[in-house]
Scaffold this motif. Structure first.
Motif, PDB file in Angstrom:
ATOM      1  N   VAL A  29      76.772  55.031  30.696  1.00 29.55           N
ATOM      2  CA  VAL A  29      77.229  56.131  31.505  1.00 29.55           C
ATOM      3  C   VAL A  29      78.683  56.092  31.962  1.00 29.55           C
ATOM      4  CG1 VAL A  29      77.416  58.548  32.932  1.00 29.55           C
ATOM      5  CG2 VAL A  29      75.311  57.699  31.490  1.00 29.55           C
ATOM      6  N   GLN A  30      79.940  56.323  31.615  1.00 23.63           N
ATOM      7  CA  GLN A  30      80.932  56.032  31.833  1.00 23.63           C
ATOM      8  C   GLN A  30      81.533  57.674  32.965  1.00 23.63           C
ATOM      9  OE1 GLN A  30      83.975  54.105  29.067  1.00 23.63           O
ATOM     10  NE2 GLN A  30      84.970  53.453  30.791  1.00 23.63           N
ATOM     11  N   LEU A  31      82.543  57.093  33.487  1.00 26.05           N
ATOM     12  CA  LEU A  31      82.710  57.941  34.224  1.00 26.05           C
ATOM     13  C   LEU A  31      85.023  57.903  34.730  1.00 26.05           C
ATOM     14  CD1 LEU A  31      80.735  59.188  36.535  1.00 26.05           C
ATOM     15  CD2 LEU A  31      80.943  60.914  34.270  1.00 26.05           C
ATOM     16  N   VAL A  32      85.670  58.483  34.511  1.00 26.08           N
ATOM     17  CA  VAL A  32      86.135  58.064  34.083  1.00 26.08           C
ATOM     18  C   VAL A  32      87.862  59.431  35.004  1.00 26.08           C
ATOM     19  CG1 VAL A  32      89.106  56.596  33.777  1.00 26.08           C
ATOM     20  CG2 VAL A  32      86.878  56.791  32.525  1.00 26.08           C
ATOM     21  N   GLU A  33      87.965  58.854  36.026  1.00 32.20           N
ATOM     22  CA  GLU A  33      88.713  60.242  36.757  1.00 32.20           C
ATOM     23  C   GLU A  33      90.783  59.503  36.004  1.00 32.20           C
ATOM     24  OE1 GLU A  33      85.749  58.946  39.885  1.00 32.20           O
ATOM     25  OE2 GLU A  33      87.232  57.794  38.279  1.00 32.20           O
ATOM     26  N   SER A  34      91.172  60.683  36.508  1.00 31.26           N
ATOM     27  CA  SER A  34      92.730  60.704  36.782  1.00 31.26           C
ATOM     28  C   SER A  34      93.426  62.028  37.120  1.00 31.26           C
ATOM     29  CB  SER A  34      93.163  60.832  34.951  1.00 31.26           C
ATOM     30  OG  SER A  34      92.226  61.700  34.587  1.00 31.26           O
ATOM     31  N   GLY A  35      94.683  61.955  37.814  1.00 35.67           N
ATOM     32  CA  GLY A  35      95.522  62.536  37.966  1.00 35.67           C
ATOM     33  C   GLY A  35      95.720  62.828  39.258  1.00 35.67           C
ATOM     34  N   GLY A  36      95.085  61.796  40.183  1.00 35.10           N
ATOM     35  CA  GLY A  36      95.666  61.605  41.769  1.00 35.10           C
ATOM     36  C   GLY A  36      96.795  61.308  41.419  1.00 35.10           C
ATOM     37  N   GLY A  37      97.058  60.936  43.273  1.00 35.70           N
ATOM     38  CA  GLY A  37      98.476  60.725  43.149  1.00 35.70           C
ATOM     39  C   GLY A  37      99.115  61.188  44.360  1.00 35.70           C
ATOM     40  N   LEU A  38     100.380  60.883  44.839  1.00 35.47           N
ATOM     41  CA  LEU A  38     101.039  62.001  46.543  1.00 35.47           C
ATOM     42  C   LEU A  38     101.949  62.734  45.971  1.00 35.47           C
ATOM     43  CD1 LEU A  38     102.087  60.711  48.890  1.00 35.47           C
ATOM     44  CD2 LEU A  38     103.999  59.656  47.771  1.00 35.47           C
ATOM     45  N   VAL A  39     101.582  63.773  46.971  1.00 34.02           N
ATOM     46  CA  VAL A  39     102.280  65.030  47.467  1.00 34.02           C
ATOM     47  C   VAL A  39     102.292  65.379  49.111  1.00 34.02           C
ATOM     48  CG1 VAL A  39      99.341  65.835  47.243  1.00 34.02           C
ATOM     49  CG2 VAL A  39     101.549  67.051  45.979  1.00 34.02           C
ATOM     50  N   GLN A  40     102.893  66.206  49.017  1.00 32.65           N
ATOM     51  CA  GLN A  40     103.358  67.001  49.638  1.00 32.65           C
ATOM     52  C   GLN A  40     102.000  67.646  50.711  1.00 32.65           C
ATOM     53  OE1 GLN A  40     107.493  68.148  49.888  1.00 32.65           O
ATOM     54  NE2 GLN A  40     108.388  66.269  50.432  1.00 32.65           N
ATOM     55  N   ALA A  41     102.119  67.935  51.419  1.00 36.80           N
ATOM     56  CA  ALA A  41     101.478  69.061  52.059  1.00 36.80           C
ATOM     57  C   ALA A  41     101.705  70.285  51.683  1.00 36.80           C
ATOM     58  CB  ALA A  41     100.947  68.493  53.589  1.00 36.80           C
ATOM     59  N   GLY A  92     101.220  71.264  48.101  1.00 32.97           N
ATOM     60  CA  GLY A  92     101.379  71.072  46.683  1.00 32.97           C
ATOM     61  C   GLY A  92     100.019  71.053  46.174  1.00 32.97           C
ATOM     62  N   SER A  93      99.890  70.805  44.921  1.00 31.18           N
ATOM     63  CA  SER A  93      98.339  70.808  44.434  1.00 31.18           C
ATOM     64  C   SER A  93      98.584  70.096  43.272  1.00 31.18           C
ATOM     65  CB  SER A  93      98.614  72.105  43.739  1.00 31.18           C
ATOM     66  OG  SER A  93      98.983  73.345  44.197  1.00 31.18           O
ATOM     67  N   LEU A  94      97.863  69.656  42.755  1.00 25.09           N
ATOM     68  CA  LEU A  94      97.074  68.425  41.932  1.00 25.09           C
ATOM     69  C   LEU A  94      95.455  68.635  41.277  1.00 25.09           C
ATOM     70  CD1 LEU A  94      97.144  64.814  44.466  1.00 25.09           C
ATOM     71  CD2 LEU A  94      98.298  65.968  42.556  1.00 25.09           C
ATOM     72  N   ARG A  95      95.366  68.393  40.211  1.00 26.07           N
ATOM     73  CA  ARG A  95      94.558  68.673  39.529  1.00 26.07           C
ATOM     74  C   ARG A  95      93.868  66.693  38.162  1.00 26.07           C
ATOM     75  NH1 ARG A  95      94.115  70.997  33.101  1.00 26.07           N
ATOM     76  NH2 ARG A  95      91.977  72.502  33.555  1.00 26.07           N
ATOM     77  N   LEU A  96      92.644  66.890  39.415  1.00 28.70           N
ATOM     78  CA  LEU A  96      91.796  65.852  38.805  1.00 28.70           C
ATOM     79  C   LEU A  96      90.753  66.360  37.616  1.00 28.70           C
ATOM     80  CD1 LEU A  96      90.686  64.503  42.229  1.00 28.70           C
ATOM     81  CD2 LEU A  96      92.468  64.240  41.649  1.00 28.70           C
ATOM     82  N   SER A  97      91.012  65.573  36.860  1.00 29.02           N
ATOM     83  CA  SER A  97      90.143  65.390  35.859  1.00 29.02           C
ATOM     84  C   SER A  97      89.127  63.497  35.638  1.00 29.02           C
ATOM     85  CB  SER A  97      90.978  65.025  34.633  1.00 29.02           C
ATOM     86  OG  SER A  97      92.243  66.073  34.505  1.00 29.02           O
ATOM     87  N   CYS A  98      87.995  64.026  35.663  1.00 22.17           N
ATOM     88  CA  CYS A  98      86.983  63.140  35.191  1.00 22.17           C
ATOM     89  C   CYS A  98      86.245  63.318  33.896  1.00 22.17           C
ATOM     90  CB  CYS A  98      86.137  63.577  36.139  1.00 22.17           C
ATOM     91  SG  CYS A  98      84.567  61.935  36.213  1.00 22.17           S
ATOM     92  N   VAL A  99      86.095  62.486  32.981  1.00 23.31           N
ATOM     93  CA  VAL A  99      85.885  62.100  31.885  1.00 23.31           C
ATOM     94  C   VAL A  99      84.967  61.779  31.663  1.00 23.31           C
ATOM     95  CG1 VAL A  99      86.181  61.550  29.193  1.00 23.31           C
ATOM     96  CG2 VAL A  99      88.117  63.065  30.221  1.00 23.31           C
ATOM     97  N   ALA A 100      83.743  62.215  30.871  1.00 23.32           N
ATOM     98  CA  ALA A 100      82.200  61.486  30.234  1.00 23.32           C
ATOM     99  C   ALA A 100      82.247  60.485  29.079  1.00 23.32           C
ATOM    100  CB  ALA A 100      81.618  62.185  31.404  1.00 23.32           C
ATOM    101  N   SER A 101      81.243  59.818  29.269  1.00 25.22           N
ATOM    102  CA  SER A 101      81.420  59.234  27.703  1.00 25.22           C
ATOM    103  C   SER A 101      79.995  58.579  27.777  1.00 25.22           C
ATOM    104  CB  SER A 101      82.195  58.179  27.725  1.00 25.22           C
ATOM    105  OG  SER A 101      82.063  57.407  28.025  1.00 25.22           O
TER     106      SER A 101
END
Length: 117
Positions: free
Chosen positions: A1-13, A15-24
């Protein structure tokens, strides 16, 4: 099983972010998918989980601001984070928990979310 996250980063209070995780290498629709986070110097904690049958659980800190969703056709789980606060700063980890024997658990490598004040 492999899980790969993306979408993190630096944001101001605020604000919004959307994280994704693709599983294989996984039978996605028999796994509960979740997001956990580990703030600096603290233990890893639950953010939200989404079972294959649609049950969703949020940590109190996430209720009303974060939304977990999954796309079984894409083997992907998302975490929409709105109205971010500096205390949301953490490494966010994707988690897959098999809902049948052998009930295996897998983790992604994590993605950093930093919220500046």
């Amino acid at each position: 099983v492999q899980l790969v996250e993306s979408g993190g980063g630096l944001v101001q209070a605020g604000g919004s972010l959307r994280l994704s995780c693709v599983a294989s290498n996984i039978t996605f629709n028999v796994h509960a998918m979740g997001w956990f986070r580990q703030p600096p110097g603290k233990e890893r904690e639950l953010v939200a989980t989404h079972t294959s049958s649609g049950t969703i659980v949020y940590a109190d800190s996430a209720k009303g601001r974060f939304t977990i969703s999954r796309d079984n056709a894409k083997n992907t789980v998302y975490l929409q984070m709105n109205t971010l606060k500096p205390e949301d700063t953490a490494v966010y980890f994707c988690n897959a928990r098999q809902e049948m024997f052998p009930y295996s658990i897998a983790w992604g490598q994590g993605t950093q979310v930093t919220v500046s004040s």
